[in-house]
Design a protein around this motif. Sequence first.
Motif, short mmCIF file in Angstrom:
data_model
loop_
_atom_site.label_atom_id
_atom_site.label_comp_id
_atom_site.label_asym_id
_atom_site.label_seq_id
_atom_site.Cartn_x
_atom_site.Cartn_y
_atom_site.Cartn_z
N CYS A 666 14.87 -3.77 12.97
CA CYS A 666 14.49 -4.43 11.73
C CYS A 666 14.56 -3.43 10.57
O CYS A 666 14.50 -2.21 10.77
CB CYS A 666 13.08 -5.01 11.86
SG CYS A 666 12.49 -5.85 10.36
N CYS A 668 12.36 -2.83 8.59
CA CYS A 668 11.07 -2.14 8.46
C CYS A 668 11.02 -0.91 9.37
O CYS A 668 10.05 -0.16 9.34
CB CYS A 668 9.91 -3.08 8.77
SG CYS A 668 9.81 -3.57 10.51
N GLN A 711 19.62 -12.75 11.49
CA GLN A 711 18.21 -13.02 11.27
C GLN A 711 17.51 -13.08 12.62
O GLN A 711 17.94 -13.82 13.51
CB GLN A 711 18.02 -14.34 10.52
CG GLN A 711 18.47 -14.30 9.06
CD GLN A 711 17.46 -13.60 8.18
OE1 GLN A 711 17.75 -12.55 7.61
NE2 GLN A 711 16.28 -14.16 8.06
N CYS A 714 10.70 -10.49 13.87
CA CYS A 714 10.16 -9.13 13.95
C CYS A 714 8.66 -9.24 14.21
O CYS A 714 7.92 -9.83 13.40
CB CYS A 714 10.43 -8.36 12.67
SG CYS A 714 9.75 -6.68 12.66
N CYS A 717 6.69 -7.32 11.39
CA CYS A 717 6.61 -8.04 10.11
C CYS A 717 6.04 -9.44 10.27
O CYS A 717 5.65 -10.08 9.27
CB CYS A 717 7.98 -8.13 9.46
SG CYS A 717 8.78 -6.53 9.15
N GLN A 721 13.44 -11.60 9.91
CA GLN A 721 13.94 -10.56 9.02
C GLN A 721 15.40 -10.26 9.36
O GLN A 721 15.86 -10.46 10.51
CB GLN A 721 13.12 -9.27 9.19
CG GLN A 721 11.69 -9.36 8.68
CD GLN A 721 11.61 -9.16 7.18
OE1 GLN A 721 12.47 -9.61 6.43
NE2 GLN A 721 10.57 -8.46 6.74
N THR A 723 18.13 -8.18 10.78
CA THR A 723 18.09 -7.11 11.76
C THR A 723 19.50 -6.71 12.16
O THR A 723 20.45 -7.49 12.04
CB THR A 723 17.32 -7.54 13.02
OG1 THR A 723 17.97 -8.68 13.59
CG2 THR A 723 15.87 -7.87 12.70
#
Length: 1198
Positions: A666, A668, A711, A714, A717, A721, A723
Amino acid sequence: MNFEGLDPGLAEYAPAMHSALDPVLDAHLNPSLLQNVELDPEGVALEALPVQESVHIMEGVYSELHSVVAEVGVPVSVSHFDLHEEMLWVGSHGGHATSFFGPTLERYSSFQVNGSDDIRQIQSLENGILFLTKNNLKYMARGGLIIFDYLLDESEDMHSLLLTDSSTLLVGGLQNHILEIDLNTVQETQKYAVETPGVTIMRQTNRFFFCGHTSGKISLRDLRTFKVEHEFDAFSGSLSDFDVHGNLLATCGFSSRLTGLACDRFLKVYDLRMMRAITPLQVHVDPAFLRFIPTYTSRLAIISQSGQCQFCEPTGLANPADIFHVNPVGPLLMTFDVSASKQALAFGDSEGCVHLWTDSPEPSFNPYSRETEFALPCLVDSLPPLDWSQDLLPLSLIPVPLTTDTLLSDWPAANSAPAPRRAPPVDAEILRTMKKVGFIGYAPNPRTRLRNQIPYRLKESDSEFDSFSQVTESPVGREEEPHRHMVSKKYRKVTIKYSKLGLEDFDFKHYNKTLFAGLEPHIPNAYCNCMIQVLYFLEPVRCLIQNHLCQKEFCLACELGFLFHMLDLSRGDPCQGSNFLRAFRTIPEASALGLILADSDEASGKGNLARLIQRWNRFILTQLHQDMQELEVPQAYRGAGGSFCSSGDSVIGQLFSCEMENCSLCRCGSETVRASSTLLFTLSYPEDKTGKNYDFAQVLKRSICLEQNTQAWCDNCEKYQPTIQTRNIRHLPDILVINCEVNSSKEADFWRMQAEFAFKMAVKKYGGEISSKNKEFALADWKEVGSPEGMLMCSSIEELKNVWLPFSIRMKMTKNKGLDVCNWTDGDEMQWGPARAEEEHGVYVYDLMATVVHILDSRTGGSLVAHIKVGETYHQRKEGVTHQQWYLFNDFLIEPIDKHEAVQFDMNWKVPAILYYIKRNLNSKYNLNIKNPIEASVLMAEASLARKQRKTHTTFIPLMLNEMPQVGDLVGLDAEFVTLNEEEAELRSDGTKSTIKPSQMSVARITCVRGQGPNEGIPFIDDYISTQEQVVDYLTQYSGIKPGDLDAKISSKHLTTLKSTYLKLRFLIDIGVKFVGHGLQKDFRVINLMVPKDQVLDTVYLFHMPRKRMISLRFLAWYFLDLKIQGETHDSIEDARTALQLYRKYLELSKNGTEPESFHKVLKGLYEKGRKLDWKVPEPEGQTSPKNAAVFSSVLAL
């Protein structure tokens, strides 16, 4: 002719300056020409120059008869005497054509052929005239109507054409090839490469094609192959003209001088018998044209551009006294032609005038000319005007001539045929649930549409790939030739031709001369035949499947094992996968994946076969993996795209499964790693639009170690998201299966482009250079491409075309969980060492074992075929030899092929779908022994599926342990059938019936009776077969099966599954019993069993004379046994017993086969009696059984 040596002043005649519609007199025109010519105020003068009546024509000597203006001021470019009518055709530099009728040169027609280019050659045909311009071939009627207009490539510069027969034309020019055009289809059928470009003149004899080149050479080519047989280097400069007559070839042309080209006054003459030049002929004019005019001798007419004409013998001396002068209006003669009758000569000059010279006052252009049609005179001026405002004015005032000819309003049938709208197809669900009462079908409304409404599509909407898949197999182009095909014959869809005898007289050996078994294609959903063959020739898979046996009624692994057993037993005879496909149709997942085709879609080819077979490939591997796992741990179906917890649960998993590691990153920074496994890979093609060169290994690595942005959820999160998902491989499979996914023209263009790159690199590797501009190469070009060891032959070059796929690939697992993939050749093995030694270091070599391809054929809807590399063990079992060979499997057509054919994909008609690579030395890793899993317990007593069956209704006694059959024991067998699908047939115009598709039968009852022992004649198997498919016709009159007998809820019979009864028969076959019955060939075919011929004793053949009819069991029983059987219906127990008794009678009459002559007399009496009775058993009050007749006792006494 070649214009390189002409007067440069001709350059002033630009086509744009001499429009045929310009009334202004050209500045170059001689004013004396207009003394007796009136200019039309609307255009150019169209009347011929009158000839003075005092002109006297001496018989036998050519003199000018008429002169005429074709087109004022525009040079004549070509002239031609019509070969069918008394007409002279003239073409101009402005693209205008004019025809003149008869020796008086009356203008017949005049029309524009081309708006800008000059007419370079004219050829008359029976129905019209061919005109050749620079890059256009036009066929027009003699009145000027266009029949066809064939545009050539803009880069072409054509100069000559040659009519080889009534429908074939050769066209040549300044290119390095000659085109062959079919006049019936108006398409290019062949392109012949020429080593010396610039073919401006072509002639033909019964021995050769003669091609004159601008370089001064003349090549003699074979009539069939167009290969050069001989070549004459006539002139050093250029060739002007040549002609052939008998064994002589005469040429004129230009020689190279220091100042340029000069007209050579020596004619080169060649003797075609010895293929050498004879003494050159010196003439007294500058020769520009020459023709043989054979009358009493082989005279030559030599014409100069200034108008001088000389006659001479080709092998004699030229006499200056034989020169006469043509008086051209312009400064130069531009064209010359001789009529077919040799009585007329035509000259065209640079001022647009045509001169006719003849040797008699009333010449004929052809020996036998047909009558020319002329336009009727206009009657408009002589008719009274009609006032359309008068309603009562009779239209009969307009006179209509009485004629028996076809009127213009009578359109031909091809243009006025009724074209009714095609009825929309009936919903498949309605057809599936329909029940017929008589000829009316009833079905519940599926309620998928509004009441009394149904959509109607005028044109089917096609997807992007559908238009690609329906590409026409034309050697020229998709749009130009939609009705011609380039699919090789062995790749076309094969069909079975049915006769009154069904399949008995169909010659399968014509399609398969090997000992391997093909598969019949007429069964629903038989599109997977090619993949069944691929799985069969994978030795570990074949052994694994044949060792498998479970209790599931519809197990694909079991049914596939039964089918593999049939393929093993067959000695070249085709098999059918009806039982396997029957089980396949019952699996819900197959229907959910869209793998089950409706009959209409399969017949019309609407289904996309390439996508279908790739989905089927994924499904069958998954299903086999599941069936193998369920032997120990039953579990639910995981779906086509599912993953497997452990591939070690089944041997299918060990063979095909590849352990993967899926990483999801991801944005993040959170990373998730999951383990999974897959049974096959799908090729993922790069999005590069620059036309970069890729190895297959690069694309394969990209597809295995796939990286994509998507998409995904996650956990960190707690939402979806973007990825980055990457896939790494942990373990390589033993069998690498690849779906090619060539589903649109985009992927097809990628394969085509990479094949072109590979072809160029391969040729350069052997020392040849390829020009990217020229995609067609001459034979001589190929011969120049050689390897260091020696010359590379043309066949080897052809093997490199359309090849991108390697025969072997090398894969290596790196320490950092990476994967290296590269193409592998035999030369690489010499460099790196044998593959077995490298396996210890994680390096594996995979060899191509099979390719499944989609054949695009718009006539049949396409088909699927397989190229399979058959291993040594299969050849050892079938043919007793140990070698490997590639074969083409096209249903029941099997043919050995060259290995390069397996990887050659011409994307216009042959598209790759599935690839199978296997690890080298794979068979050594697996146990290849086959143990028959069917045991004697299958013959023991079993419970019936029918709920209402009672013991009193039992019609058989199962075998006891002491009754188990042995090798050679007799078993009486009979089977009864029901119809699942009706026969599809059509009536021909002569009233005969042609079978398009036979009826689909299903076995409903199987009976086996003991053939020896104290219980002889007592059945030990009498099974009614339960079916889940809809029965169309129970055939009660012939089968004795009634509605409800096969229904487990209401049947009182001993009801079993087909698989259960099939296992009983398989055990009897494997143990070696001999089956006795009547018409067993059809019985075993419907049951889908392959029985060795030495285990079948068929009374229909025992009591049969060659080239005579087959005799029914009922008649044989009456004649030999004095039995009346099959009174109202058939009973399989009665039929099986009767067949056994007939076999005993056969042994008695033939003395166990030792006295064939006496038995032949018995058969002769049988056929005589049958003909007298019309093969009908007499009623009881009629004639008695022949056993009581004196004639029969006398026959037995023999």
